[in-house]
Design an enzyme around this catalytic site. Structure first.
Site, mmCIF file in Angstrom:
data_model
loop_
_atom_site.group_PDB
_atom_site.id
_atom_site.type_symbol
_atom_site.label_atom_id
_atom_site.label_comp_id
_atom_site.label_asym_id
_atom_site.label_seq_id
_atom_site.Cartn_x
_atom_site.Cartn_y
_atom_site.Cartn_z
ATOM 1 N N HIS A 203 33.443 7.496 58.086
ATOM 2 C CA HIS A 203 32.069 7.314 58.554
ATOM 3 C C HIS A 203 31.509 5.974 58.091
ATOM 4 O O HIS A 203 30.805 5.289 58.848
ATOM 5 C CB HIS A 203 31.176 8.439 58.023
ATOM 6 C CG HIS A 203 31.545 9.798 58.490
ATOM 7 N ND1 HIS A 203 32.085 10.759 57.652
ATOM 8 C CD2 HIS A 203 31.467 10.382 59.713
ATOM 9 C CE1 HIS A 203 32.301 11.866 58.331
ATOM 10 N NE2 HIS A 203 31.945 11.668 59.581
ATOM 11 N N SER B 78 36.234 15.228 57.150
ATOM 12 C CA SER B 78 35.399 15.998 56.230
ATOM 13 C C SER B 78 36.073 17.302 55.835
ATOM 14 O O SER B 78 35.787 17.859 54.768
ATOM 15 C CB SER B 78 34.039 16.285 56.884
ATOM 16 O OG SER B 78 33.352 15.082 57.158
#
Length: 337
Positions: free
Chosen positions: A38, A191
């Site tokens: 990210h 994640s």
């Protein structure tokens, strides 16, 4: 060294719309639990928007993207850490709305449908997932009103569907794909990696290793095609085979020797050998799909395919489902790509 300015935290559409626009606005949409992948998206957005532009990161765990039995309640929510990562990467604002802010009337009755492409691969394994994803992306594009939006290529099918929606529905926003970020050992950042035990993570490496095996096979075949113009085919095949390394199994080498140059089948077979080994590991890898597809519609390609392709894999290790992909280009028979 200067300390980066913390991003402004916005909770409502009103707060977001009250911000004075400056320069180009770039948006990076996330479900939180930010990691280096990210951060790379945010830094890229910062570079594109420039010092006079604005980078907005959205953090929203979208319930419409999770099917029955999936990990909505388990999905990590780490807003304080997300704000820190976003700020260090160059975000100006983080828009982290509650569910009733995004869906004020409850579950929406009108949704974006993903069409035929949305029913393939991930869509076949997770019915309704892409309809939910496109619906929230459409809403967040309307709410954030960006000039450009950035998405990771790790979610290749998602990226293709977003591009199709933006084109078909005339959103007037530029969509930018950013290459997958990997750990040093090749595992694609996700994640969900935090769910993996040490043993499960070792098994999970088979996803990237399988894709790299497919890339190796493809490179050898493309080299064979290039050399075929200059030397006898038998010599070219021998040289291409040597590029695969002596560590390949005899059956693996035989598949290259007997497949057509540029063969999609051989690329799939090379990847599947790695995944088959991982299925016998402890803990085992449970394969969902391995596919070599046309990136325009995510249909499987044949051995006569030329042009771009995506080699994609999805598998479960323990309770964690992971995806990965690589891009490759098939040249015409007898010519290099």
């Amino acid at each position: 060294m200067t300390t980066p300015t913390p991003p402004v935290l916005l909770r409502t559409a009103g707060e977001l719309h009250a911000r004075v626009r400056r320069g180009r606005r770039a948006v990076v949409m996330t479900m939180g639990a930010l990691h280096e992948g990210h951060a790379t998206l945010i830094r890229t957005a910062r570079d594109i928007a420039g010092p006079d532009g604005e980078v907005v990161v959205t953090v929203f765990v979208n319930p419409l993207q999770f099917g029955a039995g999936e990990d909505l309640d388990r999905y990590p929510r780490t807003l304080d850490a997300d704000l820190e990562i976003a700020g260090r990467a160059g975000a100006d604002a983080v828009f982290a709305p509650a569910v009733d802010e995004v869906y004020p009337g409850g579950e929406p009755q009108v949704r974006v449908t993903a069409g035929p492409m949305g029913g393939r691969l991930e869509g076949a394994s997770r019915p309704g997932h892409f309809d939910g994803m496109l619906t929230v992306v459409a809403k967040l594009l309307h709410l954030t009103r960006p000039d450009l939006a950035l998405y990771g290529q790790k979610d290749a099918q998602q990226l293709a569907l977003i591009r199709r929606m933006v084109r078909d529905l005339n959103f007037g926003v530029e969509i930018v794909g950013v290459p997958t970020v990997r750990e040093e050992d090749g595992l694609a950042l996700s994640s969900r990696n935090r769910y993996l035990s040490t043993a499960e993570r070792r098994t999970a490496l088979a996803l990237s290793q399988a894709l790299f095996a497919g890339l190796d096979r493809h490179a050898a075949q493309e080299a064979l095609c290039a050399r075929a113009r200059e030397v006898p085919a038998t010599q070219a095949r021998a040289e291409a085979l040597s590029a695969l390394g002596e560590s390949r199994a005899a059956a693996d080498a035989h598949a290259v020797a007997t497949s057509a140059p540029g063969s999609a089948t051989a690329v799939r077979d090379a990847a599947r050998l790695v995944l088959d080994d991982a299925a016998r590991a402890t803990p085992p890898l449970e394969l969902d799909y391995l596919a070599l597809v046309d990136p325009s519609d995510f249909t499987e390609i044949g051995d006569d395919h030329t042009g771009e392709a995506v080699l994609a894999v999805a598998a479960r290790v323990g309770a964690t489902r992971l995806i990965d992909n690589v891009h490759l280009t098939f040249g015409p028979l007898g010519a290099a790509s």
